[in-house]
Design a protein around this motif. Structure first.
Motif, PDB file in Angstrom:
ATOM      1  N   GLN A 122       0.919   9.413  -7.410  1.00 49.60           N
ATOM      2  CA  GLN A 122       1.038   8.499  -8.553  1.00 49.60           C
ATOM      3  C   GLN A 122       2.379   8.619  -9.247  1.00 49.60           C
ATOM      4  OE1 GLN A 122      -1.463  10.622  -7.956  1.00 49.60           O
ATOM      5  NE2 GLN A 122      -3.477   9.720  -8.392  1.00 49.60           N
ATOM      6  N   TRP A 123       3.008   9.783  -9.163  1.00 51.33           N
ATOM      7  CA  TRP A 123       4.294  10.010  -9.836  1.00 51.33           C
ATOM      8  C   TRP A 123       5.409   9.117  -9.301  1.00 51.33           C
ATOM      9  CZ3 TRP A 123       7.970  11.343  -6.372  1.00 51.33           C
ATOM     10  CH2 TRP A 123       7.553  11.951  -5.177  1.00 51.33           C
ATOM     11  N   ILE A 124       5.179   8.466  -8.156  1.00 47.64           N
ATOM     12  CA  ILE A 124       6.167   7.521  -7.636  1.00 47.64           C
ATOM     13  C   ILE A 124       6.352   6.358  -8.609  1.00 47.64           C
ATOM     14  CG2 ILE A 124       6.367   5.674  -5.911  1.00 47.64           C
ATOM     15  CD1 ILE A 124       7.537   8.206  -4.881  1.00 47.64           C
ATOM     16  N   TYR A 125       5.275   5.906  -9.246  1.00 46.22           N
ATOM     17  CA  TYR A 125       5.336   4.733 -10.123  1.00 46.22           C
ATOM     18  C   TYR A 125       5.867   5.078 -11.511  1.00 46.22           C
ATOM     19  CZ  TYR A 125       2.694   2.561  -6.404  1.00 46.22           C
ATOM     20  OH  TYR A 125       2.315   2.070  -5.186  1.00 46.22           O
ATOM     21  N   SER A 126       5.545   6.256 -12.005  1.00 48.88           N
ATOM     22  CA  SER A 126       6.092   6.774 -13.264  1.00 48.88           C
ATOM     23  C   SER A 126       5.682   8.231 -13.351  1.00 48.88           C
ATOM     24  CB  SER A 126       5.568   5.984 -14.477  1.00 48.88           C
ATOM     25  OG  SER A 126       4.163   6.086 -14.571  1.00 48.88           O
ATOM     26  N   ASP A 127       6.376   9.003 -14.157  1.00 49.19           N
ATOM     27  CA  ASP A 127       6.037  10.415 -14.301  1.00 49.19           C
ATOM     28  C   ASP A 127       4.552  10.548 -14.609  1.00 49.19           C
ATOM     29  OD1 ASP A 127       8.726  10.634 -13.966  1.00 49.19           O
ATOM     30  OD2 ASP A 127       9.150  11.491 -15.936  1.00 49.19           O
ATOM     31  N   LYS A 135      -4.202  -1.362  -1.119  1.00 52.43           N
ATOM     32  CA  LYS A 135      -5.530  -0.919  -1.557  1.00 52.43           C
ATOM     33  C   LYS A 135      -5.642   0.601  -1.599  1.00 52.43           C
ATOM     34  CE  LYS A 135      -8.253  -5.014  -0.431  1.00 52.43           C
ATOM     35  NZ  LYS A 135      -9.414  -5.561   0.307  1.00 52.43           N
ATOM     36  N   ASN A 136      -4.669   1.294  -0.989  1.00 49.98           N
ATOM     37  CA  ASN A 136      -4.612   2.754  -1.068  1.00 49.98           C
ATOM     38  C   ASN A 136      -3.562   3.245  -2.054  1.00 49.98           C
ATOM     39  OD1 ASN A 136      -6.651   3.706   0.783  1.00 49.98           O
ATOM     40  ND2 ASN A 136      -5.418   2.830   2.414  1.00 49.98           N
ATOM     41  N   GLY A 137      -3.009   2.322  -2.837  1.00 49.69           N
ATOM     42  CA  GLY A 137      -2.055   2.730  -3.871  1.00 49.69           C
ATOM     43  C   GLY A 137      -0.621   2.810  -3.404  1.00 49.69           C
ATOM     44  N   PRO A 164      11.875  -1.755  -5.233  1.00 55.54           N
ATOM     45  CA  PRO A 164      13.027  -0.855  -5.085  1.00 55.54           C
ATOM     46  C   PRO A 164      12.973   0.351  -6.022  1.00 55.54           C
ATOM     47  CG  PRO A 164      13.769  -3.117  -4.951  1.00 55.54           C
ATOM     48  CD  PRO A 164      12.307  -3.173  -5.328  1.00 55.54           C
ATOM     49  N   TYR A 165      12.352   0.203  -7.179  1.00 57.62           N
ATOM     50  CA  TYR A 165      12.258   1.335  -8.120  1.00 57.62           C
ATOM     51  C   TYR A 165      11.492   2.485  -7.483  1.00 57.62           C
ATOM     52  CZ  TYR A 165      10.940   4.012 -12.279  1.00 57.62           C
ATOM     53  OH  TYR A 165      10.729   5.021 -13.201  1.00 57.62           O
ATOM     54  N   GLU A 166      10.356   2.192  -6.862  1.00 56.93           N
ATOM     55  CA  GLU A 166       9.564   3.254  -6.230  1.00 56.93           C
ATOM     56  C   GLU A 166      10.271   3.822  -5.001  1.00 56.93           C
ATOM     57  OE1 GLU A 166       7.379   1.230  -9.057  1.00 56.93           O
ATOM     58  OE2 GLU A 166       8.042   0.247  -7.200  1.00 56.93           O
ATOM     59  N   TRP A 167      10.996   2.982  -4.280  1.00 56.76           N
ATOM     60  CA  TRP A 167      11.773   3.516  -3.153  1.00 56.76           C
ATOM     61  C   TRP A 167      12.882   4.433  -3.658  1.00 56.76           C
ATOM     62  CZ3 TRP A 167       9.985   3.997   1.372  1.00 56.76           C
ATOM     63  CH2 TRP A 167       9.151   3.027   1.956  1.00 56.76           C
ATOM     64  N   MET A 215      -1.656   2.191 -12.674  1.00 56.78           N
ATOM     65  CA  MET A 215      -0.530   2.776 -11.952  1.00 56.78           C
ATOM     66  C   MET A 215       0.437   1.695 -11.442  1.00 56.78           C
ATOM     67  SD  MET A 215      -0.804   5.301  -8.639  1.00 56.78           S
ATOM     68  CE  MET A 215      -1.617   4.113  -7.558  1.00 56.78           C
ATOM     69  N   MET A 216      -0.111   0.618 -10.856  1.00 56.93           N
ATOM     70  CA  MET A 216       0.698  -0.359 -10.146  1.00 56.93           C
ATOM     71  C   MET A 216       0.778  -1.711 -10.845  1.00 56.93           C
ATOM     72  SD  MET A 216      -1.003   0.490  -6.407  1.00 56.93           S
ATOM     73  CE  MET A 216      -0.336  -0.942  -5.599  1.00 56.93           C
ATOM     74  N   GLY A 217      -0.020  -1.912 -11.896  1.00 59.19           N
ATOM     75  CA  GLY A 217      -0.123  -3.241 -12.467  1.00 59.19           C
ATOM     76  C   GLY A 217      -1.206  -4.018 -11.738  1.00 59.19           C
TER      77      GLY A 217
END
Length: 867
Positions: A628-633, A708-710, A715-718, A797-799
């Protein structure tokens, strides 16, 4: 000589076939092939040499050459050249040509529907042309001298046609073409007219005439400004990024960063009012650089604007109470190169100090420039010397100057990864997944990959229940495939086997990791693969293969918090596996019945059985407890901390996640050396792993198994994913290989997006290679992709949709993102997966073709391992 023939097509779903016989000259004369027979046609997939059988009377040993170009929707234009291997004349000996096609999908057009595309010729090019008649209106006033260019695009093939006013008749190869044209404009861009086409697509039929009308919208006048920075006599600014701003009628409309010698053109500006071009003030090393604004009228004319020394004032900016600065350098190892440091305060017109060409060796150096009072961030860059990444860290940061008392800035230079990994090129390189389809070799060669990878074993999951039949182990076949690709490109290609010696991807971790029977068979089958690889070493291939071992193993162990001493049966199953294969080497004492002992056992096996292969382990983004930390701390309640072996609550960002993952890998001995005794009694040391592979999750973003698995990235997450890789490399001090990166791309607004689960759209390829058609605009992305509904469980997490996700942060995909990968410790990237877009057309022809063309172009100018 153009030829007629008889054509019979069998429309099998996955392997349609065609038989061509009864060749005769169109003129009615006798067929007389002196050198070669050339066939051209379209097909619903690719054809390889093994798919063609040429029968003749008398018998002739033939060679075939195949050229394939994808033209969209799984259809390929194909040219087949058939000649005698001994170079002798063929005459009329060919009685039948049988061909099969590896169908691109079960929805591809039937091959019989393309029967009209077949042509044949002896010793020349088949006549496949039709005629395109273009009726072009008179060019607008003021643009009469300009050339109008139309672009015809058929899949990957593009052709530029230069058109004049009036009627033109042009020969064009048969096919369906997209047609587009840029605005017609003057050289200075001040006068332009949009080009209007009667159709966006034209169909050219062999021997027939097609029509296209071209007209023009009304002529529009605009203002053009060319901005140049030309400061050869101001050495302090030669390497500075200058902030250039352009105002239209008092409003900032454009902002660029330019350096000395660079230019920027602004077109399509208004035709009334005023413009102002300015370079913002710069305070550097106690000199205040002030540029005079350049102003002019927005009048539909061309303006050549240059910032030269005449536009620049240099004012002394030394402040009272400034302090001397001593930079104390502590270099882990002195190297004959230099680095720069920069101090920057946080004010609107930032005060900056640049200390250039500092030597990479320990010592103290007093700077001649005094530092004014303030609080300064210390900026420094990693650098690469002889392929080794070096990290530059400074303390204190921020540096506070509150008096004239001399200051000390401590700079530590630490060695990181050596990017020169055996078997891989000495530049940032790319590889792709192979699925052993017949078309793989051509696809991988077209992409000019430096590696290809495939799961080893029969089931790709460790083969933990029995000794694997050698015929079912693909190692030798994959090594040969890599050599076949290399033969086509004349460039080295490393085959990489992905091997499970313990498959924790299956779940049931506690049981599987302690099952001695599974370990025994998996060790034995791993040894078999290693022996196959080592047996194919020769002088031309000193590194016969590479291995990435045990995906998800370290991730699961880290997530569970298994200590290095966690009990695992190792020595007995390893001993039995060695005995099965007749490997007579004593297991070293360092290999114990523990987790750390198991990891050392895998490494030791590789060095003993296949000393010339290259070895990497794999880690996951989620090994810290989740991704989950990929999307935000993100705060996790239960994170294993390798520093003290305790579970604790932590808020994770990419750097901390990478650090914890690296520390765990080091804790359990992935890179440890292992002393042992050879069979002849001599002492030796088995090296630990050569690199670390990092895995995100292999599914393409806009497929259900990803989002569906999150896993659906912008580009932000990459960015954060590769920040993780950078931290992983830094704390390991080892090179990192991002693995199974989805190479799918985004669809633009004007592209057709069909069934998402079949077309595999995504962002990984667009991010890596750049996608200027998307640039930084959410609205340039196809609505079908933006409006996917995420599961409610992931909304926080993802919107709720990709549109929300893309709108969270600023981003730009105009340029490739791989350019700084070496400075992040990344030496190679492997793209694709068994069901994820890479570079092979057997998995997602739509995006794999796009990726192949970009990787092919990349090899002309790869990123070298230099600072």
């Amino acid at each position: 000589m153009q030829l007629d023939f008889t054509l019979n097509i069998n429309n099998d779903t996955w392997y349609p076939t065609a038989d061509i016989s009864g060749f005769k000259a169109k003129t009615g004369g006798r067929v007389d092939i002196k050198e070669k027979l050339i066939l051209t046609f379209s097909a619903p997939g690719k054809i390889t040499e093994g798919d063609i059988t040429v029968s003749s009377n008398p018998w002739i040993d033939f060679k075939t050459q195949i050229e394939s170009t994808e033209v969209g929707k799984g259809v390929f234009d194909i040219i087949v050249t058939i000649a005698a291997k001994d170079g002798q004349a063929i005459g009329n000996a060919i009685t039948n040509i049988h061909m099969g096609v590896n169908a691109s999908s079960d929805t591809a057009p039937k091959w019989a529907s393309m029967s009209d595309s077949f042509t044949a010729a002896a010793d020349g090019v088949p006549d496949v042309d039709g005629e395109l008649v273009i009726d072009c209106a008179a060019l607008p006033a003021g643009l009469e001298s300009r050339d109008l260019q139309l672009e015809l695009a058929r899949g990957e093939k593009k052709e530029l046609l230069t058109i004049k006013a009036g009627t033109s008749a042009l020969k064009v190869a048969a096919g369906t073409y997209r047609v587009q044209a840029n605005d017609l404009c003057t050289l200075d861009g001040t006068l332009r007219a949009a080009v209007k086409l009667s159709a966006a697509e034209v169909v050219i039929n062999k021997g027939q005439r097609s029509h296209l009308q071209v007209s023009f919208a009304r002529t529009v006048r605009s203002t053009t400004i060319d901005i140049a920075v030309d400061l050869p006599n101001v050495p302090a600014l030669i390497e500075e990024d200058l902030d250039v701003v352009c105002l239209e009628n008092g409003v900032v409309k454009h902002r660029y960063t330019l350096r000395h010698g660079q230019k920027q053109r602004l077109e399509n500006l208004p035709v009334s009012g005023k413009f102002v071009v300015r370079i913002n003030d710069l305070k550097l090393n106690n000199v205040h650089y002030v540029f005079s604004d350049i102003t002019g009228n927005l009048n539909g004319q061309f303006h050549d604007v240059a910032f030269t020394g005449a536009k620049l004032q240099q004012r002394d900016d030394t402040q009272s109470g400034s302090a001397k600065l001593v930079i104390n350098i502590k270099a882990e190892k002195a190297v004959p190169t230099t680095f720069d440091l920069r101090l920057t305060d946080g004010k609107d017109t930032a005060r900056q100090y640049r200390f250039a060409s500092l030597p990479v060796r320990s010592g103290s150096r007093e700077q001649s420039v005094l530092v004014a009072r303030g609080s300064y961030q210390v900026g420094s860059c990693s650098f690469i010397y002889n392929g080794v990444v070096h990290y530059v860290d400074a303390t204190p940061c921020p540096l506070t100057v509150d008096s004239s008392k001399p200051l000390q800035l401590d700079v530590t230079i630490t060695e990181g990864a050596n990017l020169h990994v055996k078997g891989f090129p000495e530049f940032l390189s790319f590889g792709g997944c192979a699925d052993m389809s017949p078309s793989n070799v051509d696809d991988l060669a077209e992409a000019r990959v430096s590696s290809l990878f495939k799961y080893s074993g029969d089931d790709g999951m460790g083969d933990a229940s029995d000794y694997l039949d050698p015929a079912k182990e693909p190692t030798s076949k994959i090594i040969q495939m890599a050599r076949d690709v290399s033969a086509k490109t004349s460039e080295p290609v490393l085959p990489v086997m992905v091997s499970y010696t313990c498959n924790l991807s299956l779940g049931d971790v506690e049981r599987i990791i302690k099952d001695p029977v599974r370990h025994h068979y998996s060790f034995a089958n791993f040894i078999q693969s290693l022996k196959m690889a080592q047996a194919m070493r020769d002088d031309a291939h000193p590194v016969p293969a590479g291995y990435i071992v045990n995906p998800d193993y370290l991730g699961e162990c880290q997530k569970y918090g298994f200590a290095p001493e966690h009990a695992i049966p190792v020595r007995q199953p390893l001993s039995e596996a060695l005995a099965h294969h007749g490997v007579n080497v004593t297991i070293p004492a360092a290999i114990t019945d523990t987790l750390k002992g198991y990891i050392k056992a895998v490494n030791w096996l590789v060095r003993v059985v296949a000393p010339d292969v290259v070895l990497g382990w794999q880690v996951n983004l989620w090994g810290v407890g989740g991704s989950q930390w990929i999307y935000s701390d993100f705060t996790y309640d239960d994170v294993f901390d390798p520093a003290d072996g305790k579970h604790k609550k932590m808020t994770l960002d990419p750097t901390l996640a990478g650090k914890l993952t690296a520390e765990y890998a080091l804790l359990v001995g992935v890179f440890d050396e292992i002393p042992y005794t050879r069979a002849d009694g001599s002492s030796a040391v088995a090296k630990g792993a050569d690199f670390m592979a990092a895995d995100r999750y292999e599914a393409d973003d806009f497929t259900a198994r990803a989002y569906k698995n999150g896993y659906c990235y912008t580009p932000y997450e990459w960015d954060r994913t590769f920040d993780f890789c950078a931290a992983l490399s830094r704390y390991l001090r080892q090179p990192v290989l991002p693995w199974q990166v989805p190479a799918s791309r985004l669809a633009t607004k004007d592209e057709q997006v069909g069934e998402l689960e079949e077309q595999f759209w995504g962002t990984g390829g667009s991010y890596l290679m750049g996608h200027p058609e998307i640039g930084h605009s959410v609205e340039a992305i196809n609505d079908r992709l933006l409006n996917i509904e995420f599961l409610d469980v992931h909304a926080k997490m993802m919107g709720h949709t990709p549109r929300e996700l893309f709108n969270r942060h600023a981003w730009d995909m105009s340029e490739p993102k791989y350019r700084d990968f070496p400075l992040r410790g990344i030496f190679h990237v492997q793209v694709g997966g068994g069901a994820t877009t890479g570079v092979v057309s057997a998995v997602n022809r739509n995006s794999s073709s796009w990726m192949r063309s970009r990787l092919k172009a990349y090899r002309d100018n790869p990123v070298k391992f230099k600072g």
